[in-house]
Design a protein around this motif. Structure first.
Motif, short mmCIF file in Angstrom:
data_model
loop_
_atom_site.label_atom_id
_atom_site.label_comp_id
_atom_site.label_asym_id
_atom_site.label_seq_id
_atom_site.Cartn_x
_atom_site.Cartn_y
_atom_site.Cartn_z
N ARG A 97 30.54 6.67 22.19
CA ARG A 97 29.50 6.00 23.88
C ARG A 97 29.90 5.72 25.24
NH1 ARG A 97 29.23 0.40 20.05
NH2 ARG A 97 31.06 1.08 19.18
N TRP A 98 30.91 5.86 25.27
CA TRP A 98 31.96 5.93 27.00
C TRP A 98 32.06 7.07 27.56
CZ3 TRP A 98 31.58 1.59 29.07
CH2 TRP A 98 31.89 0.25 28.07
N LEU A 99 31.66 7.61 26.57
CA LEU A 99 31.21 8.91 26.80
C LEU A 99 29.99 9.40 27.37
CD1 LEU A 99 32.19 12.31 27.67
CD2 LEU A 99 31.45 12.76 25.59
N VAL A 100 29.14 8.85 26.60
CA VAL A 100 27.33 8.87 27.11
C VAL A 100 27.68 8.93 27.86
CG1 VAL A 100 25.36 8.24 26.32
CG2 VAL A 100 26.67 9.66 25.14
N VAL A 101 27.54 6.80 28.65
CA VAL A 101 27.33 6.30 29.93
C VAL A 101 28.26 6.72 30.70
CG1 VAL A 101 29.13 3.84 30.83
CG2 VAL A 101 28.07 4.26 28.38
N ALA A 102 29.51 7.21 30.95
CA ALA A 102 30.17 7.76 32.10
C ALA A 102 28.93 9.34 32.86
CB ALA A 102 31.31 8.11 31.23
N VAL A 103 28.72 9.65 31.45
CA VAL A 103 27.71 10.96 31.99
C VAL A 103 26.47 10.91 32.76
CG1 VAL A 103 26.52 13.34 30.89
CG2 VAL A 103 28.99 13.08 30.53
N SER A 104 26.04 9.61 32.00
CA SER A 104 24.56 9.23 32.78
C SER A 104 25.24 8.41 33.87
CB SER A 104 24.41 8.00 31.40
OG SER A 104 23.63 8.51 30.61
N ALA A 105 26.33 7.83 34.30
CA ALA A 105 26.04 7.32 35.36
C ALA A 105 27.12 8.45 36.39
CB ALA A 105 27.81 6.61 35.81
N VAL A 106 27.51 9.85 36.00
CA VAL A 106 27.59 11.09 36.49
C VAL A 106 27.02 11.07 37.75
CG1 VAL A 106 28.72 13.27 37.17
CG2 VAL A 106 30.36 11.34 36.32
N VAL A 107 25.58 11.76 36.55
CA VAL A 107 23.74 11.78 36.37
C VAL A 107 23.70 10.97 37.40
CG1 VAL A 107 21.82 12.75 35.57
CG2 VAL A 107 23.67 13.82 34.47
N ALA A 108 23.28 9.62 37.69
CA ALA A 108 22.51 9.16 38.26
C ALA A 108 23.33 9.00 39.33
CB ALA A 108 22.33 7.48 37.31
N VAL A 109 24.75 9.08 39.78
CA VAL A 109 24.91 8.80 41.38
C VAL A 109 24.59 10.54 41.61
CG1 VAL A 109 27.29 9.06 42.60
CG2 VAL A 109 27.26 7.43 40.64
N ALA A 110 24.78 11.46 41.05
CA ALA A 110 24.52 12.71 41.93
C ALA A 110 22.95 12.77 42.64
CB ALA A 110 24.36 13.65 40.67
N TYR A 111 22.06 12.56 41.38
CA TYR A 111 20.67 11.94 41.36
C TYR A 111 19.88 11.01 43.03
CZ TYR A 111 15.40 11.11 41.15
OH TYR A 111 14.09 11.14 41.09
N LEU A 112 20.93 10.45 42.68
CA LEU A 112 20.79 9.01 43.85
C LEU A 112 21.46 9.88 45.28
CD1 LEU A 112 21.98 5.75 42.15
CD2 LEU A 112 19.70 6.51 43.09
N VAL A 113 21.96 10.35 45.29
CA VAL A 113 23.06 10.77 46.55
C VAL A 113 22.13 12.28 47.37
CG1 VAL A 113 24.80 12.32 47.07
CG2 VAL A 113 24.83 10.70 45.74
N VAL A 114 22.13 13.02 46.28
CA VAL A 114 21.12 14.22 46.20
C VAL A 114 19.29 13.83 47.06
CG1 VAL A 114 19.98 16.46 45.73
CG2 VAL A 114 22.60 16.00 45.06
N MET A 115 18.97 13.73 45.40
CA MET A 115 17.38 13.31 46.16
C MET A 115 17.18 13.58 46.86
SD MET A 115 14.75 10.70 46.11
CE MET A 115 15.60 8.82 45.02
#
Length: 182
Positions: free
Chosen positions: A69-87
């Motif tokens: 579960r925490w791995l899924v949350v961590a991957v989602s958080a990394v994707v969200a931050v990358a999206y919020l920085v790059v987009m």
């Protein structure tokens, strides 16, 4: 018009310009830098909903993958931050607009990018619209409706004063243009 103008003459096609000096090129003006903040805030709202759904599925309801579960949350958080920085940076670099005496130029998109030209003589209506978050950030959007099957040209993320001037300018130009290209 979109890429692939119809009715070009041979000289215009060879130079990349349409008759009358209209050419499909990158517009000169960027949207307001505050548009980046708007895009980030909208994206955060989406990611909060995604995170809440993910949390319910993984932690509240019980999960089919209890140890991951925490791995899924961590991957989602990394994707969200990358999206919020790059987009927002990417969109700000792509979204452009320009008006000339003869046409309105727009460039939009993120992954799929589109450039369009609307001759002034084809403009039917010019509208401005702002949502609550855009009002808070002093932003506005302009929609230029034409006699085109491709639909209206939309310019998102303009400074409110710039949008108001643009609407007034295009309305005046459209009213004074006596030709009918429809």
């Amino acid at each position: 018009m979109t890429a692939g103008h119809r009715g070009h003459d041979a000289a215009a096609t060879a130079t990349g310009a349409a008759p009358g000096g209209l050419d499909l090129r990158a517009p000169a003006n960027r949207v307001s830098p505050r548009a980046k903040t708007y895009w980030v805030l909208r994206a955060i709202a989406v990611w909060v909903v995604i995170g809440a759904v993910e949390w319910v599925i993984l932690f509240w309801n019980g999960s089919a993958i209890p140890h991951g579960r925490w791995l899924v949350v961590a991957v989602s958080a990394v994707v969200a931050v990358a999206y919020l920085v790059v987009m927002p940076q990417w969109r700000f670099a792509v979204h452009r607009w320009e008006t000339t005496a003869h046409a309105v130029y727009t460039q939009t998109g993120w992954f799929n990018q589109e450039r369009r030209i609307a001759p002034i003589s084809r403009i039917q209506t010019v509208d401005s619209h702002r949502g609550p978050l855009e009002q808070l950030l002093r932003l506005a959007n302009v929609t230029v409706t034409t006699a085109s099957a491709a639909g209206p040209l939309k310019i998102y993320g303009l400074d409110r004063e710039t949008a108001e001037r643009l609407v007034d300018e295009l309305t005046s130009r459209t009213e004074s243009n006596t030709t009918d290209a429809t």
